[in-house]
Design a protein around this motif. Structure first.
Motif, PDB file in Angstrom:
ATOM      1  N   VAL A 160      -9.070   9.951   3.633  1.00 50.77           N
ATOM      2  CA  VAL A 160      -8.094   8.867   3.513  1.00 50.77           C
ATOM      3  C   VAL A 160      -6.696   9.468   3.520  1.00 50.77           C
ATOM      4  N   LYS A 161      -5.831   8.952   4.425  1.00 51.50           N
ATOM      5  CA  LYS A 161      -4.456   9.437   4.506  1.00 51.50           C
ATOM      6  C   LYS A 161      -3.491   8.259   4.439  1.00 51.50           C
ATOM      7  N   ARG A 162      -2.595   8.323   3.475  1.00 51.65           N
ATOM      8  CA  ARG A 162      -1.562   7.289   3.379  1.00 51.65           C
ATOM      9  C   ARG A 162      -0.318   7.797   4.106  1.00 51.65           C
ATOM     10  N   HIS A 163      -0.265   7.541   5.396  1.00 52.71           N
ATOM     11  CA  HIS A 163       0.822   8.027   6.253  1.00 52.71           C
ATOM     12  C   HIS A 163       1.739   6.879   6.669  1.00 52.71           C
ATOM     13  N   ARG A 164       2.997   7.218   6.888  1.00 54.16           N
ATOM     14  CA  ARG A 164       3.921   6.279   7.527  1.00 54.16           C
ATOM     15  C   ARG A 164       3.968   6.506   9.034  1.00 54.16           C
ATOM     16  N   SER A 165       3.675   7.723   9.457  1.00 51.68           N
ATOM     17  CA  SER A 165       3.688   8.030  10.894  1.00 51.68           C
ATOM     18  C   SER A 165       2.262   8.330  11.351  1.00 51.68           C
ATOM     19  N   ASN A 166       2.067   8.324  12.658  1.00 47.27           N
ATOM     20  CA  ASN A 166       0.724   8.408  13.222  1.00 47.27           C
ATOM     21  C   ASN A 166       0.006   9.706  12.860  1.00 47.27           C
ATOM     22  N   VAL A 167      -1.312   9.583  12.689  1.00 47.07           N
ATOM     23  CA  VAL A 167      -2.169  10.754  12.513  1.00 47.07           C
ATOM     24  C   VAL A 167      -2.184  11.541  13.825  1.00 47.07           C
ATOM     25  N   GLN A 168      -2.062  12.861  13.716  1.00 47.82           N
ATOM     26  CA  GLN A 168      -1.986  13.720  14.891  1.00 47.82           C
ATOM     27  C   GLN A 168      -3.298  14.474  15.120  1.00 47.82           C
ATOM     28  N   ARG A 169      -3.397  15.080  16.263  1.00 47.66           N
ATOM     29  CA  ARG A 169      -4.603  15.833  16.638  1.00 47.66           C
ATOM     30  C   ARG A 169      -4.968  16.900  15.598  1.00 47.66           C
ATOM     31  N   PRO A 170      -4.030  17.681  15.050  1.00 42.16           N
ATOM     32  CA  PRO A 170      -4.412  18.689  14.057  1.00 42.16           C
ATOM     33  C   PRO A 170      -5.065  18.098  12.814  1.00 42.16           C
ATOM     34  N   ASP A 171      -4.684  16.850  12.399  1.00 39.84           N
ATOM     35  CA  ASP A 171      -5.331  16.205  11.257  1.00 39.84           C
ATOM     36  C   ASP A 171      -6.817  15.994  11.538  1.00 39.84           C
TER      37      ASP A 171
ATOM     38  N   LEU B 186       0.822  -1.207   0.000  1.00 35.56           N
ATOM     39  CA  LEU B 186       0.000   0.000   0.000  1.00 35.56           C
ATOM     40  C   LEU B 186       0.859   1.261   0.000  1.00 35.56           C
ATOM     41  N   LEU B 187       1.943   1.230   0.771  1.00 38.77           N
ATOM     42  CA  LEU B 187       2.824   2.396   0.836  1.00 38.77           C
ATOM     43  C   LEU B 187       3.666   2.556  -0.423  1.00 38.77           C
ATOM     44  N   SER B 188       3.811   1.474  -1.183  1.00 36.59           N
ATOM     45  CA  SER B 188       4.646   1.512  -2.394  1.00 36.59           C
ATOM     46  C   SER B 188       3.859   1.907  -3.641  1.00 36.59           C
TER      47      SER B 188
ATOM     48  N   THR C 125      -6.446   5.575   7.649  1.00 35.17           N
ATOM     49  CA  THR C 125      -5.019   5.796   7.444  1.00 35.17           C
ATOM     50  C   THR C 125      -4.271   4.472   7.396  1.00 35.17           C
ATOM     51  N   THR C 126      -3.172   4.457   6.666  1.00 36.62           N
ATOM     52  CA  THR C 126      -2.318   3.265   6.619  1.00 36.62           C
ATOM     53  C   THR C 126      -1.438   3.167   7.861  1.00 36.62           C
ATOM     54  N   ALA C 127      -1.379   4.220   8.664  1.00 43.07           N
ATOM     55  CA  ALA C 127      -0.565   4.209   9.884  1.00 43.07           C
ATOM     56  C   ALA C 127      -1.483   3.967  11.080  1.00 43.07           C
ATOM     57  N   SER C 128      -1.303   4.718  12.156  1.00 44.79           N
ATOM     58  CA  SER C 128      -2.174   4.623  13.323  1.00 44.79           C
ATOM     59  C   SER C 128      -2.470   6.038  13.806  1.00 44.79           C
ATOM     60  N   TYR C 129      -2.848   6.185  15.073  1.00 45.17           N
ATOM     61  CA  TYR C 129      -3.273   7.479  15.595  1.00 45.17           C
ATOM     62  C   TYR C 129      -2.552   7.786  16.901  1.00 45.17           C
ATOM     63  N   ALA C 130      -2.148   9.040  17.055  1.00 45.24           N
ATOM     64  CA  ALA C 130      -1.623   9.490  18.344  1.00 45.24           C
ATOM     65  C   ALA C 130      -2.763   9.458  19.360  1.00 45.24           C
ATOM     66  N   PRO C 131      -2.471   9.208  20.642  1.00 44.93           N
ATOM     67  CA  PRO C 131      -3.534   9.161  21.663  1.00 44.93           C
ATOM     68  C   PRO C 131      -4.425  10.393  21.650  1.00 44.93           C
ATOM     69  N   SER C 132      -3.826  11.574  21.472  1.00 46.66           N
ATOM     70  CA  SER C 132      -4.635  12.804  21.468  1.00 46.66           C
ATOM     71  C   SER C 132      -5.568  12.850  20.269  1.00 46.66           C
ATOM     72  N   ALA C 133      -5.148  12.262  19.127  1.00 48.31           N
ATOM     73  CA  ALA C 133      -6.001  12.213  17.941  1.00 48.31           C
ATOM     74  C   ALA C 133      -7.190  11.292  18.178  1.00 48.31           C
ATOM     75  N   LEU C 134      -6.945  10.124  18.799  1.00 50.64           N
ATOM     76  CA  LEU C 134      -8.034   9.190  19.086  1.00 50.64           C
ATOM     77  C   LEU C 134      -9.013   9.787  20.095  1.00 50.64           C
TER      78      LEU C 134
END
Length: 405
Positions: free
Chosen positions: A76-87, A22-24, A106-115
């Motif tokens: 939909v976000k194709r991220h390698r690093s976690n989705v953050q609160r501002p997203d 997916l990332l490629s 997202t292809t990554a995960s979520y920061a605790p503050s984002a969740l």
């Protein structure tokens, strides 16, 4: 659903490979994948409105929740690093005034503050992370196929991913390619692009799932010229067919297919009609039904490993009684000579898949749990289960007599 968080994931290597694939993918090919995948994520009436607009709405759809249809906006976000609160904050801003619910994928995960923000916000945000995406891909056989060298493993299916690249090439004259670069904080440089209906295409497999029919059946319609695709592209020696998303309901009506039930009674009746149908190419469906209801617990759940055991035992008993259910070219001709893993794969790819496509049963491969859809299980009465089992026996007698003629 998480019944036992300590259990290791099924096929951990293939899951890592799927995420790598997916990332490629090129940015445009990934967008086509996401548009297809939303069908499998439990959404109906999906329309892709804009491609990967930063903070905007990439698609619209109705989330199926029992008998309810909830309009949602999707990002939909194709991220390698976690989705953050501002997203999440930007997405909430895009939803406000238009939707009471949204889905962030997202292809990554979520920061605790984002969740935390997603779960407590209005509009409410449903979150889907990369591990959940690849789990659903394994469940629905998206991008994977049985290994040529090891029956207990899965391999990447390159044709699945090349089909989205073929779609990108097909529409290269319509859509300007948009480069999506990864940056350390997980945000991306993007430009929103409005889609026209003729550019919003889905694959044959996604069409089959949206129609709740076997994709092989849809392919037969195309090959028999009963259904005309909107675009065709060759890839890997196989023709890939694509269809305008706004044709789904017209195709459903043309072939006389049932719409998704909107009430518990409709769900139950459609399930009972399907379970009792004598449209059999093998004996697998009635045997699975008998095994399932022998094992099902009060929550409508069955461990698939237990189902494999009872499924095998039924074929063994039939052979010992002198009435084998399968006589040629079937894995179950010799049920004692077949591995548990091979029988599990047979169940998943043959009788179970049709129940999954119709949303009658949910399968969690990580937990190894099958569950009847709650809207069905709440409505099924004991006498209806017994009548279904009676019809399963009649189907098997009919199947045996048909083989002897």
């Amino acid at each position: 659903m998480s019944l036992n968080a300590s259990l290791p994931p099924v096929h951990p290597d293939i899951r890592r490979e799927l995420k790598h694939q997916l990332l490629s993918m090129s940015a445009r090919s990934f967008e086509f994948f996401a548009g297809d995948f939303l069908v499998y994520a439990g959404l109906e009436a999906v329309s892709v409105t804009r491609y990967i607009g930063d903070g905007g709405i990439d698609a619209l759809g109705n989330l199926v929740a029992g008998q309810f249809r909830i309009p949602i906006g999707i990002q939909v976000k194709r991220h390698r690093s976690n989705v953050q609160r501002p997203d999440i904050d930007r997405f909430i801003g895009a939803l406000s005034g238009r939707f009471s619910d949204g889905m962030f994928m997202t292809t990554a995960s979520y920061a605790p503050s984002a969740l935390q923000k997603a779960s407590s916000s209005i509009p409410r945000i449903l979150t889907l992370n990369g591990d959940q995406i690849v789990s659903m891909m394994v469940e629905h056989h998206l991008g994977v196929k049985p290994s040529t060298f090891d029956a207990q493993k899965l391999d990447i299916d390159p044709d699945y991913f090349s089909a989205f690249e073929s779609m990108r090439r097909l529409l290269v004259g319509h859509l300007a390619e948009n480069t999506q670069n990864y940056v350390p904080n997980g945000t991306s440089e993007t430009q929103s692009i409005d889609l026209k209906p003729e550019e919003d295409l889905i694959s044959l497999n996604a069409l089959g799932y949206a129609l709740r029919v076997d994709p092989a059946r849809v392919r037969r319609w195309v090959e028999q010229e009963a259904l005309q695709p909107d675009a065709t592209q060759a890839s890997g020696g196989r023709a890939n067919y694509y269809f305008r998303r706004d044709r789904i309901e017209l195709i459903r009506q043309r072939f006389g297919l049932l719409s998704t039930p909107t009430s518990s009674d409709e769900w139950k009746q459609e399930f009972l009609d399907f379970a009792k149908s004598r449209n059999l190419s093998r004996s697998y469906k009635p045997v699975m039904i008998k095994a399932f209801f022998q094992l099902v617990d009060r929550e409508g759940k069955v461990q698939i490993d237990d189902l494999v055991r009872i499924f095998r035992d039924h074929y063994v008993q039939q052979i010992r009684a002198g009435q084998p259910l399968e006589q040629s070219s079937s894995l179950m001709v010799d049920p004692l000579g077949v591995s548990d893993q091979a029988i599990k794969r047979l169940i998943i790819t043959n009788p179970l898949e049709r129940f999954l496509i119709k949303n009658f049963i949910v399968y969690d491969p990580d937990e190894g749990i099958l569950q009847i859809a709650p809207q069905l299980w709440r409505e099924l009465h004991h006498y209806e289960v017994m009548d279904t089992l009676k019809h399963a026996d009649e189907q098997l007698r009919y199947y045996i007599s048909r083989q002897r003629t």
